[in-house]
Enzyme design. Structure first.
Site, PDB file in Angstrom:
ATOM      1  N   ARG A  46      61.439  57.839   2.294  1.00 54.45           N
ATOM      2  CA  ARG A  46      60.881  56.329   2.528  1.00 54.45           C
ATOM      3  C   ARG A  46      61.448  55.175   0.926  1.00 54.45           C
ATOM      4  NH1 ARG A  46      59.733  57.939   6.564  1.00 54.45           N
ATOM      5  NH2 ARG A  46      58.042  57.639   7.547  1.00 54.45           N
TER       6      ARG A  46
ATOM      7  N   GLU B 295      61.234  46.581   4.937  1.00 51.45           N
ATOM      8  CA  GLU B 295      62.635  46.732   6.088  1.00 51.45           C
ATOM      9  C   GLU B 295      62.114  45.684   7.517  1.00 51.45           C
ATOM     10  OE1 GLU B 295      61.779  50.721   7.573  1.00 51.45           O
ATOM     11  OE2 GLU B 295      63.293  52.131   5.545  1.00 51.45           O
TER      12      GLU B 295
ATOM     13  N   HIS C  50      67.227  52.874   9.724  1.00 44.44           N
ATOM     14  CA  HIS C  50      66.221  54.156   9.501  1.00 44.44           C
ATOM     15  C   HIS C  50      66.502  54.660  10.618  1.00 44.44           C
ATOM     16  CE1 HIS C  50      61.690  54.383   8.231  1.00 44.44           C
ATOM     17  NE2 HIS C  50      61.794  55.644   8.936  1.00 44.44           N
TER      18      HIS C  50
END
Length: 334
Positions: A243, A271, A290
């Site tokens: 993360r 994000e 991601h």
């Protein structure tokens, strides 16, 4: 054997289609009376509570309402939550476990796929694949080149959960020496893979490649500080598939700009990554949106394992990937 009553909360659409093809739908309907979410949106909490009133199993996905007491109080028959994501922490509350409802997820399939991405990212950066591919397309053929490999390198693993375990297994053919920072790792695990337990200072100052796998808990917020980043060896590589907020991102930008280190980042504090973010201008960083895992083709494998665990529940067999409360508490919140 009687069929179970199952609710699938995932809305119809592109995401649903990556998890449920005709074969998976048939597999589930062979063992269950299934109510599908026929809408193109998630249920509201009120709708979900109503839908769960006579269901024994609930199959959830990303974006599902949080399974709080207001919902569970109406789900008198609910015995199993089967989550098609990895981390259940954003959706499963303490009330779930207090009611004796068991929880399974696609975490093992997710973890293996993310681990595969760590190997891919390491090789891509070490061999400088994006640079040489781009230059070759521009007409440049190097008379000399400079790249590195993964073989016999010193690797540091920060956090030792399921993904990290798969990474360590996948690293075995590369003959690495591996150091691990973990608050929970067992001695037999260290011995099994010939690893050394180490502190963060030692890992960041001695390893050629450092891979971040710590969950996003309160104690891990900005675990990786500027001080640690500045200890990295010249040419060392940092990979983050955990993360974004595990690393102090502003500090990482400064160190990338000022020192000879490299990074491959798959996750970020915000994000999507903002268009004007300073990381976008760091030539020594490879940025991925991601997408470390699971790869899209592995989503059907997730559903297959979830359906297998529903069968295991029916037959009284051990689960393939059960998430108990202790494990859920260590998972990332987002």
């Amino acid at each position: 054997m009687d069929k179970l009553n199952v609710l699938v909360t995932i809305p119809k659409g592109n995401v649903f289609d990556t998890f449920f093809n005709e074969e998976r739908i048939q597999e589930l309907e062979e063992i269950a009376v299934v109510e599908w979410n026929s809408m193109e949106r998630q249920f509201t909490p009120e709708e979900l509570a109503h839908k769960l009133q006579n269901k024994e199993v609930c199959i959830t996905g990303w974006g599902c309402p949080v399974l709080e007491e207001d919902i569970l109080s109406q789900a008198k028959e609910l015995r199993l939550i089967a989550h098609t994501g990895g981390s259940v922490k954003p959706y499963v509350t303490d009330s779930v476990y207090e009611r004796g409802i068991r929880v399974v997820s696609g975490n093992k399939v997710f973890a293996e796929s993310v681990a595969e991405s760590v190997i891919a990212y390491a090789l891509t950066s070490l061999r400088d694949i994006p640079y040489y591919s781009t230059r070759l397309k521009e007409g440049y053929w190097p008379e000399q080149f400079w790249n590195k490999g993964l073989l016999e390198r010193k690797v540091g693993i920060v956090g030792y959960g399921m993904i990290a375990r798969y990474v360590v297994q996948m690293l075995q053919p590369f003959h690495n020496s591996i150091k691990v920072f973990s608050r929970h790792i067992r001695e037999d695990e260290l011995e099994k893979w010939k690893m050394e337990k180490a502190g963060l200072d030692e890992i960041f100052s001695t390893c050629d490649i450092i891979s971040i796998h710590s969950g996003m808990t309160k104690e891990n917020y900005h675990l990786i500080t500027e001080e640690l980043l500045r200890k990295m060896k010249p040419g060392a590589l940092l990979i983050n598939t955990a993360r974004g907020a595990v690393i102090d991102e502003k500090a990482l930008v400064k160190v990338l700009q000022e020192q000879d280190i490299h990074a491959v980042l798959d996750v970020y504090e915000t994000e999507p990554l903002p268009e004007n973010h300073a990381l976008r201008k760091c030539n020594n960083a490879i940025l991925m949106p991601h997408m470390g895992g699971p790869t899209i083709d592995r989503r059907l494998a997730v559903t297959k394992m979830v359906i297998k665990d529903i069968r295991n529940y029916m037959e009284g067999n051990p689960f393939y990937c059960e998430i108990d409360k202790a494990y859920a508490d260590k998972m990332s919140v987002f």
